[in-house]
Design a protein around this motif. Structure first.
Motif, PDB file in Angstrom:
ATOM      1  N   ALA A 132       9.002  20.732   8.317  1.00 18.91           N
ATOM      2  CA  ALA A 132       9.237  19.737   9.373  1.00 18.91           C
ATOM      3  C   ALA A 132       9.449  20.391  10.739  1.00 18.91           C
ATOM      4  O   ALA A 132       8.922  19.901  11.750  1.00 18.91           O
ATOM      5  CB  ALA A 132      10.438  18.863   9.016  1.00 18.91           C
ATOM      6  N   ALA A 133      10.212  21.471  10.792  1.00 14.68           N
ATOM      7  CA  ALA A 133      10.531  22.106  12.079  1.00 14.68           C
ATOM      8  C   ALA A 133       9.282  22.561  12.836  1.00 14.68           C
ATOM      9  O   ALA A 133       9.117  22.203  14.015  1.00 14.68           O
ATOM     10  CB  ALA A 133      11.505  23.261  11.881  1.00 14.68           C
ATOM     11  N   PRO A 134       8.373  23.323  12.215  1.00 15.13           N
ATOM     12  CA  PRO A 134       7.174  23.718  12.956  1.00 15.13           C
ATOM     13  C   PRO A 134       6.288  22.521  13.326  1.00 15.13           C
ATOM     14  O   PRO A 134       5.670  22.523  14.391  1.00 15.13           O
ATOM     15  CB  PRO A 134       6.422  24.658  12.006  1.00 15.13           C
ATOM     16  N   VAL A 135       6.260  21.502  12.465  1.00 18.36           N
ATOM     17  CA  VAL A 135       5.458  20.313  12.780  1.00 18.36           C
ATOM     18  C   VAL A 135       6.027  19.612  14.009  1.00 18.36           C
ATOM     19  O   VAL A 135       5.285  19.229  14.921  1.00 18.36           O
ATOM     20  CB  VAL A 135       5.383  19.355  11.564  1.00 18.36           C
ATOM     21  N   VAL A 136       7.342  19.450  14.058  1.00 12.19           N
ATOM     22  CA  VAL A 136       7.985  18.806  15.213  1.00 12.19           C
ATOM     23  C   VAL A 136       7.691  19.586  16.486  1.00 12.19           C
ATOM     24  O   VAL A 136       7.320  19.013  17.509  1.00 12.19           O
ATOM     25  CB  VAL A 136       9.512  18.678  14.979  1.00 12.19           C
ATOM     26  N   ILE A 137       7.853  20.894  16.426  1.00 15.56           N
ATOM     27  CA  ILE A 137       7.612  21.731  17.612  1.00 15.56           C
ATOM     28  C   ILE A 137       6.152  21.640  18.038  1.00 15.56           C
ATOM     29  O   ILE A 137       5.848  21.504  19.226  1.00 15.56           O
ATOM     30  CB  ILE A 137       8.059  23.181  17.349  1.00 15.56           C
ATOM     31  N   ALA A 138       5.241  21.682  17.084  1.00 17.21           N
ATOM     32  CA  ALA A 138       3.811  21.582  17.411  1.00 17.21           C
ATOM     33  C   ALA A 138       3.488  20.227  18.028  1.00 17.21           C
ATOM     34  O   ALA A 138       2.752  20.160  19.017  1.00 17.21           O
ATOM     35  CB  ALA A 138       2.968  21.808  16.154  1.00 17.21           C
ATOM     36  N   VAL A 139       4.031  19.156  17.459  1.00 23.37           N
ATOM     37  CA  VAL A 139       3.772  17.821  18.015  1.00 23.37           C
ATOM     38  C   VAL A 139       4.265  17.755  19.458  1.00 23.37           C
ATOM     39  O   VAL A 139       3.556  17.265  20.342  1.00 23.37           O
ATOM     40  CB  VAL A 139       4.442  16.717  17.157  1.00 23.37           C
ATOM     41  N   GLU A 140       5.453  18.272  19.705  1.00 18.59           N
ATOM     42  CA  GLU A 140       6.011  18.193  21.057  1.00 18.59           C
ATOM     43  C   GLU A 140       5.251  19.080  22.045  1.00 18.59           C
ATOM     44  O   GLU A 140       4.931  18.640  23.152  1.00 18.59           O
ATOM     45  CB  GLU A 140       7.500  18.522  21.043  1.00 18.59           C
ATOM     46  N   LEU A 141       4.967  20.310  21.659  1.00 19.34           N
ATOM     47  CA  LEU A 141       4.295  21.222  22.594  1.00 19.34           C
ATOM     48  C   LEU A 141       2.818  20.868  22.779  1.00 19.34           C
ATOM     49  O   LEU A 141       2.336  20.762  23.919  1.00 19.34           O
ATOM     50  CB  LEU A 141       4.444  22.667  22.133  1.00 19.34           C
ATOM     51  N   LEU A 142       2.107  20.680  21.680  1.00 24.27           N
ATOM     52  CA  LEU A 142       0.685  20.349  21.795  1.00 24.27           C
ATOM     53  C   LEU A 142       0.484  18.945  22.364  1.00 24.27           C
ATOM     54  O   LEU A 142      -0.442  18.715  23.144  1.00 24.27           O
ATOM     55  CB  LEU A 142      -0.008  20.502  20.442  1.00 24.27           C
ATOM     56  N   GLY A 143       1.361  18.026  21.981  1.00 17.62           N
ATOM     57  CA  GLY A 143       1.298  16.680  22.555  1.00 17.62           C
ATOM     58  C   GLY A 143       1.507  16.696  24.064  1.00 17.62           C
ATOM     59  O   GLY A 143       0.824  16.000  24.807  1.00 17.62           O
ATOM     60  N   SER A 144       2.439  17.533  24.506  1.00 22.32           N
ATOM     61  CA  SER A 144       2.688  17.657  25.947  1.00 22.32           C
ATOM     62  C   SER A 144       1.468  18.192  26.682  1.00 22.32           C
ATOM     63  O   SER A 144       1.109  17.694  27.745  1.00 22.32           O
ATOM     64  CB  SER A 144       3.867  18.595  26.213  1.00 22.32           C
ATOM     65  N   LEU A 145       0.852  19.215  26.112  1.00 25.36           N
ATOM     66  CA  LEU A 145      -0.346  19.780  26.749  1.00 25.36           C
ATOM     67  C   LEU A 145      -1.478  18.755  26.783  1.00 25.36           C
ATOM     68  O   LEU A 145      -2.194  18.642  27.785  1.00 25.36           O
ATOM     69  CB  LEU A 145      -0.778  21.051  26.031  1.00 25.36           C
ATOM     70  N   ALA A 146      -1.634  17.996  25.705  1.00 22.69           N
ATOM     71  CA  ALA A 146      -2.655  16.946  25.687  1.00 22.69           C
ATOM     72  C   ALA A 146      -2.361  15.890  26.749  1.00 22.69           C
ATOM     73  O   ALA A 146      -3.278  15.406  27.417  1.00 22.69           O
ATOM     74  CB  ALA A 146      -2.732  16.305  24.303  1.00 22.69           C
ATOM     75  N   LEU A 147      -1.088  15.557  26.943  1.00 24.33           N
ATOM     76  CA  LEU A 147      -0.709  14.608  27.989  1.00 24.33           C
ATOM     77  C   LEU A 147      -1.045  15.154  29.374  1.00 24.33           C
ATOM     78  O   LEU A 147      -1.605  14.448  30.214  1.00 24.33           O
ATOM     79  CB  LEU A 147       0.792  14.304  27.929  1.00 24.33           C
ATOM     80  N   ILE A 148      -0.675  16.394  29.608  1.00 27.67           N
ATOM     81  CA  ILE A 148      -0.897  17.003  30.929  1.00 27.67           C
ATOM     82  C   ILE A 148      -2.382  17.033  31.270  1.00 27.67           C
ATOM     83  O   ILE A 148      -2.780  16.659  32.374  1.00 27.67           O
ATOM     84  CB  ILE A 148      -0.281  18.417  30.980  1.00 27.67           C
ATOM     85  N   PHE A 149      -3.194  17.453  30.321  1.00 31.00           N
ATOM     86  CA  PHE A 149      -4.626  17.593  30.583  1.00 31.00           C
ATOM     87  C   PHE A 149      -5.429  16.332  30.308  1.00 31.00           C
ATOM     88  O   PHE A 149      -6.597  16.244  30.690  1.00 31.00           O
ATOM     89  CB  PHE A 149      -5.195  18.781  29.798  1.00 31.00           C
ATOM     90  N   GLY A 150      -4.814  15.362  29.648  1.00 31.04           N
ATOM     91  CA  GLY A 150      -5.509  14.112  29.375  1.00 31.04           C
ATOM     92  C   GLY A 150      -6.609  14.247  28.348  1.00 31.04           C
ATOM     93  O   GLY A 150      -7.734  13.820  28.561  1.00 31.04           O
TER      94      GLY A 150
END
Length: 143
Positions: A50-68
């Motif tokens: 769960a921990a790496p999945v949560v971190i990946a969702v937050e970090l990769l999700g943020s990058l996807a948001l920033i770049f659209g």
């Protein structure tokens, strides 16, 4: 099709939502042992997964948001994530201390409101100021 002003507002919304998750993901990664302990204290199953999945969702999700990138799908995923973390991490209905219950309730409803912002992005898409926007076909004559 969005107007340039709409795209600017959507871009700002994406950045503002990304800041929260980028910061949170980075802090979880930097304080990984503490994050693992927190997940254990919340009774989260399979913490090592769960921990790496949560971190990946937050970090990769943020990058996807920033770049659209793939905004409609990512925004929907993040809306679900925000609601799940609200229910699992801010279950104010189980808190007996009044001050802690109030704090948990604020965080719960904050997550629900953030999910609402993500649902709006699910409908609007990333706007023109994004990778998705650059990929979208434009009107006009092609020849």
């Amino acid at each position: 099709m969005t107007r340039p002003a709409d795209s600017l507002i959507i871009f700002i919304a994406r950045i503002l939502l990304a800041i929260l998750f980028l910061w949170g993901g980075a802090m979880k990664l930097l304080g990984y042992a503490g994050f693992i302990g927190y997940l254990h204290s919340r009774g989260v199953p399979y913490v090592q997964v769960a921990a790496p999945v949560v971190i990946a969702v937050e970090l990769l999700g943020s990058l996807a948001l920033i770049f659209g990138v793939r905004m409609r799908a990512i925004a929907f995923l993040l809306a679900v994530y925000a609601v799940v973390t609200a229910v699992l991490g801010h279950d104010f209905w189980n808190v007996t201390n009044a001050a802690q219950q109030q704090e948990a309730a604020v965080h719960f409803w904050k997550n629900v409101a953030i999910a609402g912002g993500f649902l709006l992005l699910t409908v609007t898409g990333a706007g023109r100021a994004s990778i998705d926007g650059m990929r979208a076909p434009r009107g006009g004559l092609r020849g």
